[in-house]
Design a protein around this motif. Sequence first.
Motif, PDB file in Angstrom:
ATOM      1  N   GLY A  33     -23.009 -37.418 -16.328  1.00 12.34           N
ATOM      2  CA  GLY A  33     -23.571 -37.931 -17.569  1.00 12.34           C
ATOM      3  C   GLY A  33     -23.908 -39.409 -17.496  1.00 12.34           C
ATOM      4  N   GLN A  34     -23.786 -40.002 -16.329  1.00 12.73           N
ATOM      5  CA  GLN A  34     -24.144 -41.402 -16.102  1.00 12.73           C
ATOM      6  C   GLN A  34     -25.561 -41.463 -15.534  1.00 12.73           C
ATOM      7  N   LEU A  35     -26.147 -42.647 -15.513  1.00 12.06           N
ATOM      8  CA  LEU A  35     -27.478 -42.804 -14.915  1.00 12.06           C
ATOM      9  C   LEU A  35     -27.478 -42.546 -13.415  1.00 12.06           C
ATOM     10  N   HIS A  36     -26.363 -42.885 -12.763  1.00 11.60           N
ATOM     11  CA  HIS A  36     -26.256 -42.767 -11.308  1.00 11.60           C
ATOM     12  C   HIS A  36     -25.069 -41.879 -10.959  1.00 11.60           C
ATOM     13  N   ASP A  37     -25.277 -40.926 -10.067  1.00 15.21           N
ATOM     14  CA  ASP A  37     -24.180 -40.156  -9.495  1.00 15.21           C
ATOM     15  C   ASP A  37     -23.843 -40.748  -8.144  1.00 15.21           C
ATOM     16  N   GLU A  38     -22.568 -40.817  -7.839  1.00 13.81           N
ATOM     17  CA  GLU A  38     -22.166 -41.266  -6.513  1.00 13.81           C
ATOM     18  C   GLU A  38     -22.214 -40.064  -5.580  1.00 13.81           C
ATOM     19  N   ARG A  39     -22.924 -40.230  -4.489  1.00 15.18           N
ATOM     20  CA  ARG A  39     -23.100 -39.148  -3.516  1.00 15.18           C
ATOM     21  C   ARG A  39     -22.815 -39.672  -2.110  1.00 15.18           C
TER      22      ARG A  39
END
Length: 173
Positions: A33-39
């Motif tokens: 639900g954030q602008l950026h996902d950590e991948r």
Amino acid sequence: MTLPDCVLPAEGWGRVILHVTRPQAGKKWTDTGQLHDERGLKGRPPGETRPVPLPPGLVAIWRESIQTFGTASDGRLFFNERGGILAFSTYDTVWHEARQLGLPSDLVNTPLAARPYDLRHSALSTWLNAGVAPAEVAERAGNSVEVLMTKYAKCPYGRAAIANHRIQALLDE
């Protein structure tokens, strides 16, 4: 990237160890639900890292930036005025302004360096043109040699005259 992941010597080449990516997808499109996902790093198993050499000029710029602006609370070197992750729109705006300032006027409206990602293409092509072995360039880029040669190997702008000179020198032998 965070400061603990960087080696930024006073002189010479440095290094950064990449651990994750944070692509901007928008709140509706991420798992959190954030602008950026950590991948993890593209094409690599989870938890794998990638060392990236940093030329001396870039090391100096990063050192100066840290002295001037510090780091975000989590150690990130690049952040917005609230300490958050920089938005794509920020990069894009600054990139287009820099192109206006950095390119000759007859090249501004061409596809040359049209987007920040073109720096990757330019860097890899430059390394190849400098004579760095394709396997080394591919490793630094985090790609296979096949991907390097099919996607990234280009002739950097302005190199045609140099190529002509080298070909002519060989023909003259």
